[in-house]
Each structure stands twice: as C-alpha cells, then as structure tokens.
Design a protein around this motif. Structure first.
Motif, PDB file in Angstrom:
ATOM      1  N   ARG A  16       0.763  -1.241   0.000  1.00 18.17           N
ATOM      2  CA  ARG A  16       0.000   0.000   0.000  1.00 18.17           C
ATOM      3  C   ARG A  16       0.791   1.286   0.000  1.00 18.17           C
ATOM      4  O   ARG A  16       0.300   2.296  -0.469  1.00 18.17           O
ATOM      5  N   TYR A  17       1.970   1.284   0.576  1.00 20.03           N
ATOM      6  CA  TYR A  17       2.653   2.556   0.810  1.00 20.03           C
ATOM      7  C   TYR A  17       4.043   2.587   0.199  1.00 20.03           C
ATOM      8  O   TYR A  17       4.822   1.676   0.368  1.00 20.03           O
ATOM      9  N   ALA A  18       4.339   3.675  -0.499  1.00 21.79           N
ATOM     10  CA  ALA A  18       5.690   3.951  -0.984  1.00 21.79           C
ATOM     11  C   ALA A  18       6.141   5.219  -0.273  1.00 21.79           C
ATOM     12  O   ALA A  18       6.187   6.303  -0.844  1.00 21.79           O
ATOM     13  N   LEU A  19       6.414   5.080   1.021  1.00 24.26           N
ATOM     14  CA  LEU A  19       6.718   6.218   1.873  1.00 24.26           C
ATOM     15  C   LEU A  19       8.061   6.025   2.551  1.00 24.26           C
ATOM     16  O   LEU A  19       8.584   4.925   2.620  1.00 24.26           O
ATOM     17  N   GLY A  20       8.571   7.109   3.091  1.00 17.37           N
ATOM     18  CA  GLY A  20       9.752   7.017   3.936  1.00 17.37           C
ATOM     19  C   GLY A  20       9.373   6.419   5.276  1.00 17.37           C
ATOM     20  O   GLY A  20       8.189   6.320   5.624  1.00 17.37           O
ATOM     21  N   PRO A  21      10.357   6.030   6.055  1.00 15.78           N
ATOM     22  CA  PRO A  21      10.097   5.343   7.320  1.00 15.78           C
ATOM     23  C   PRO A  21       9.275   6.142   8.331  1.00 15.78           C
ATOM     24  O   PRO A  21       8.420   5.581   9.005  1.00 15.78           O
ATOM     25  N   THR A  22       9.499   7.446   8.441  1.00 16.21           N
ATOM     26  CA  THR A  22       8.790   8.239   9.440  1.00 16.21           C
ATOM     27  C   THR A  22       7.309   8.332   9.109  1.00 16.21           C
ATOM     28  O   THR A  22       6.450   8.078   9.969  1.00 16.21           O
ATOM     29  N   LEU A  23       6.979   8.675   7.879  1.00 20.40           N
ATOM     30  CA  LEU A  23       5.578   8.754   7.483  1.00 20.40           C
ATOM     31  C   LEU A  23       4.936   7.371   7.467  1.00 20.40           C
ATOM     32  O   LEU A  23       3.773   7.204   7.844  1.00 20.40           O
ATOM     33  N   ALA A  24       5.686   6.367   7.059  1.00 22.29           N
ATOM     34  CA  ALA A  24       5.170   4.993   7.081  1.00 22.29           C
ATOM     35  C   ALA A  24       4.807   4.587   8.504  1.00 22.29           C
ATOM     36  O   ALA A  24       3.771   3.950   8.731  1.00 22.29           O
ATOM     37  N   CYS A  25       5.635   4.967   9.462  1.00 16.53           N
ATOM     38  CA  CYS A  25       5.364   4.675  10.867  1.00 16.53           C
ATOM     39  C   CYS A  25       4.040   5.305  11.294  1.00 16.53           C
ATOM     40  O   CYS A  25       3.206   4.659  11.933  1.00 16.53           O
ATOM     41  N   GLU A  26       3.830   6.564  10.940  1.00 20.61           N
ATOM     42  CA  GLU A  26       2.591   7.264  11.283  1.00 20.61           C
ATOM     43  C   GLU A  26       1.382   6.606  10.635  1.00 20.61           C
ATOM     44  O   GLU A  26       0.349   6.407  11.283  1.00 20.61           O
TER      45      GLU A  26
END
Length: 69
Positions: A16-26
């Motif tokens: 679902r997500y192609a995000l960096g670790p910080t935003l992915a964590c949120e």
C-alpha cells in the motif's frame, strides 16, 4: 517486537505505501493499528530493500583500508 507484527508491517508497506520510514510509521499506526517506532520501521525497510538510507558513512564504506594508510 513480535515477529508477526514485523511481517504484517512489511506486507502492508509493500502493498500500500511507498513512503519514507517516518511517514510509514505514522500511517501504520493511524490506519492499521501497528505501533512500531520509526527506527524499527526504518530497520525493517532497509533489511527488506524498501528503503535506502541517504547518508552513507564514508569511513565505514571504505572499510579497514582507511586505517591502514
């Protein structure tokens, strides 16, 4: 950290997500109820090949030859 939680987090990140670790964590915390720290998510993503750190420690990249000179 439970192994199942790490596998679940990585599965969601892959799908679902192609995000960096910080935003992915949120997003994992808000949308999926998976509460892991940003550093844990970062480590999991690096190990799975989903994230490449920007900064590379140059001394570590050159290895021991740096100290032999």
């Amino acid at each position: 950290m439970p192994e199942g939680m790490a596998r679940r987090a990585l599965a969601v990140l892959r799908e679902r997500y192609a995000l960096g670790p910080t935003l992915a964590c949120e997003k994992l915390r808000e949308c999926r109820g998976i509460a892991l720290s940003a550093e844990t998510i970062r480590a999991l993503m690096i190990a799975a090949g989903l994230w490449i750190p920007r900064k590379v420690n140059r001394a570590a990249a050159r290895g021991a030859s740096l100290y032999l000179q």
